[in-house]
Design a protein around this motif. Structure first.
Motif, PDB file in Angstrom:
ATOM      1  N   VAL A 210      50.453  35.498  28.411  1.00 51.39           N
ATOM      2  CA  VAL A 210      51.364  35.129  27.277  1.00 51.39           C
ATOM      3  C   VAL A 210      52.806  35.403  27.751  1.00 51.39           C
ATOM      4  O   VAL A 210      52.993  36.575  28.154  1.00 51.39           O
ATOM      5  N   GLN A 211      53.646  34.490  27.331  1.00 53.23           N
ATOM      6  CA  GLN A 211      55.018  34.828  27.828  1.00 53.23           C
ATOM      7  C   GLN A 211      55.766  34.863  26.661  1.00 53.23           C
ATOM      8  O   GLN A 211      55.481  34.092  25.505  1.00 53.23           O
ATOM      9  N   PHE A 212      56.614  35.965  26.441  1.00 56.31           N
ATOM     10  CA  PHE A 212      57.388  36.078  25.289  1.00 56.31           C
ATOM     11  C   PHE A 212      58.946  36.760  25.231  1.00 56.31           C
ATOM     12  O   PHE A 212      58.954  37.399  26.544  1.00 56.31           O
ATOM     13  N   GLU A 213      59.657  36.806  24.354  1.00 54.63           N
ATOM     14  CA  GLU A 213      60.963  37.419  24.694  1.00 54.63           C
ATOM     15  C   GLU A 213      60.654  38.980  24.159  1.00 54.63           C
ATOM     16  O   GLU A 213      59.967  39.196  23.236  1.00 54.63           O
ATOM     17  N   GLU A 214      61.397  39.976  24.875  1.00 58.30           N
ATOM     18  CA  GLU A 214      61.203  41.155  24.573  1.00 58.30           C
ATOM     19  C   GLU A 214      61.431  41.587  22.984  1.00 58.30           C
ATOM     20  O   GLU A 214      60.828  42.242  22.737  1.00 58.30           O
ATOM     21  N   GLU A 215      62.470  41.146  22.585  1.00 57.56           N
ATOM     22  CA  GLU A 215      62.935  41.709  21.105  1.00 57.56           C
ATOM     23  C   GLU A 215      62.428  40.793  20.146  1.00 57.56           C
ATOM     24  O   GLU A 215      62.818  40.992  19.077  1.00 57.56           O
ATOM     25  N   GLN A 216      61.220  40.022  20.313  1.00 53.89           N
ATOM     26  CA  GLN A 216      60.744  39.204  19.183  1.00 53.89           C
ATOM     27  C   GLN A 216      59.681  39.671  18.421  1.00 53.89           C
ATOM     28  O   GLN A 216      58.502  39.560  18.753  1.00 53.89           O
ATOM     29  N   GLY A 217      59.863  40.321  17.257  1.00 55.90           N
ATOM     30  CA  GLY A 217      58.967  40.879  16.485  1.00 55.90           C
ATOM     31  C   GLY A 217      58.376  42.107  16.664  1.00 55.90           C
ATOM     32  O   GLY A 217      58.961  42.828  17.608  1.00 55.90           O
ATOM     33  N   THR A 218      57.421  42.380  15.843  1.00 57.03           N
ATOM     34  CA  THR A 218      56.796  43.826  15.827  1.00 57.03           C
ATOM     35  C   THR A 218      55.832  43.873  17.000  1.00 57.03           C
ATOM     36  O   THR A 218      54.879  43.162  17.108  1.00 57.03           O
ATOM     37  N   PRO A 219      55.843  45.109  17.747  1.00 59.05           N
ATOM     38  CA  PRO A 219      54.750  44.874  18.848  1.00 59.05           C
ATOM     39  C   PRO A 219      53.477  45.322  18.267  1.00 59.05           C
ATOM     40  O   PRO A 219      53.118  46.268  17.485  1.00 59.05           O
TER      41      PRO A 219
END
Length: 484
Positions: free
Chosen positions: A304-313
């Motif tokens: 899964v690829q995602f941006e670091e700051e996007q949403g709650t971990p």
């Protein structure tokens, strides 16, 4: 090899006894206003599935379709059963210790790094919302089902054949005329449910189909259906619904009247990159239960690829014997051991000696440990097991509460960390069946779980005292439920 086969056959028989034992149902008294579902016409009724035939077909079918994994599961199951027997009865054996270093407080960044070092899956960003009770969940679920534009993927442990199950079978059939619809349910779990009458009354004009699987795909239906087979009677207890690969629901509710009207339960919905991971998980389950069988295990899943700051971990946790994953119990054990202020738990079934031991230790070091159990669990043997566990915990200073109805809700808060999902606190959920939980340390989400679930349920529930528990044959009950 012959001795292995005989041993595994004995294990399968033992597992069958345990599986069937947990389906002795107690009626629930909860009712609420209901809307009539679409009427099921008599000509749609199909032949019922005999339970023993289903169990036999699941094991034999698994041997044919999944020879490698069936053998592997049998060996792993037999070892797990033996380990549970010895771990729970030999006081010299100790649970795994904390990783080296000072215990970090659950909810802190250091604790999440601690779980990373324990080998748990990486956290993935997402947006999480709670759906408490059947009304909240099914309203949101039906809205997503009717508004989906691209795809619907739905997996449950029980897809019931009552009026609620038929309502959603009809909606899925209708949506399959427009977009791809894939449905997975557990063969054994659903068959067992089909043999029960709901404790609340069905609508007068409703005619129950004997087999919801046949009903989903009969005629010109475009629904794609796969049923998880049950080698050695191991089940897939996952509940996961994904719409357009953009929003997903997971938690404790099945598709049926119990979840909609009769039980207290919880589901969550998530959005964002975490849904990509859940979609990949569903795809893998779909392949494993299709013609590819064991070959699906060799297909590589995309990261899964995602941006670091996007949403709650959010951390997705699994119990999965086949892939040697026991992440749920590892995370729970570490969180309880590191807790300093509180450990609050709500669960329908509690027979895990590992978790019980950790809770006793937490109470002894001054942690506020509280447990909410149903006053009468729907399984008689598990209700007795709950009573044995409650007695043991009360003797160690843990506060135990009885919820007045059947609570099927599975949630744990340890200081600033929480986990919710499908897993019960028993051997089957923590080590054998396939389960799906999510954990997080987001303070607003943990506070909301406390405010909307734990605080109201403590108010609704009654504190339990030692004198309230009258148990005969407690050692025998404990030995049996330790295996469940």
């Amino acid at each position: 090899m012959r001795s292995h086969f005989l041993y595994l056959s004995g294990t399968a028989l033992l597992q069958a006894v345990f599986s069937l034992a947990t389906f002795g149902e107690e009626p629930s008294n909860h009712t609420e206003d209901q809307t009539s579902p679409p009427r099921h016409e008599p000509e749609n009724a199909t032949s019922p599935r005999p339970l023993l035939k289903t169990a036999f077909r699941s094991t034999v079918g698994s041997i044919i379709r999944h020879p490698l994994t069936t053998y592997h599961l049998g060996i792993t199951l037999s070892r797990r059963r033996g380990a549970t027997l010895f771990d729970n009865n030999l006081p010299t054996l100790q649970a795994p210790q904390l990783l080296p270093g000072k215990a970090p407080r659950p909810g802190s960044p250091e604790f999440e790094l601690h779980l990373d070092r324990a080998g748990l899956p990486d956290r993935i960003p997402g947006e999480l919302n709670y759906h408490i009770g059947g009304r909240e969940f099914f309203t949101a679920f039906e809205r997503e089902l009717t508004e989906a534009n691209l795809s619907i993927d739905s997996q449950v442990y029980i897809f019931d054949n009552d009026d609620i199950g038929v309502r959603y079978a009809n909606l899925l059939r209708a949506r399959a005329e427009e977009i791809p619809v894939r449905v997975i349910f557990d063969d054994l779990g659903s068959t067992m449910a089909h043999g029960k009458s709901p404790s609340s009354n069905l609508p007068q004009d409703f005619i129950q189909p004997a087999d919801i699987g046949a009903y989903l795909i009969e005629g010109n239906s475009n629904v794609l259906l796969r049923e998880t087979l049950n080698p050695w009677l191991i089940t897939d207890h996952t509940k996961l619904h994904i719409f357009d690969r953009e929003v997903a629901f997971l938690g404790g509710m099945n598709l049926g009247r119990e979840s909609r009207y009769e039980w207290h339960d919880l589901m969550i919905s998530v959005k964002g990159p975490v849904v990509d991971a859940l979609s990949g998980d569903f795809d893998q389950t779909w392949r494993r239960n299709g013609l590819l069988g064991d070959f699906a295990l060799f297909l590589r899943r995309q990261d899964v690829q995602f941006e670091e700051e996007q949403g709650t971990p959010l951390r997705l946790l699994r119990t999965d014997v086949l892939t040697a994953r026991n992440e749920i119990v590892v995370a729970m054990q570490q969180a309880i051991r590191c807790a300093r202020d509180r450990v609050w738990i709500e669960t329908p079934y509690f027979s895990s000696d590992i978790i019980e031991t950790e809770l006793k230790s937490a109470a002894e070091r001054g942690v506020d440990v509280r447990i909410i159990l149903p006053e009468r669990a729907n399984h008689q043997i598990m209700a007795a097991g709950n009573s044995v566990t409650a007695r043991n915990l009360l003797n160690s200073g843990v506060r135990v509460y009885h919820y007045p109805e059947m609570t099927h809700l599975k949630a744990m808060v340890c200081d600033g960390w929480a986990t919710v999902g499908s897993a019960n606190l028993d051997t089957i959920s923590l080590f054998i069946n396939r389960e799906l939980n999510v954990s997080f340390s987001e303070s607003t989400l943990v506070s909301e779980l406390i405010d909307r679930v734990f605080e109201p349920d403590f108010q609704t529930s009654s504190p339990l005292a030692i004198d309230d528990i009258d148990l005969k044959f407690a050692p025998l009950i404990e030995s049996i439920t330790d295996q469940l």
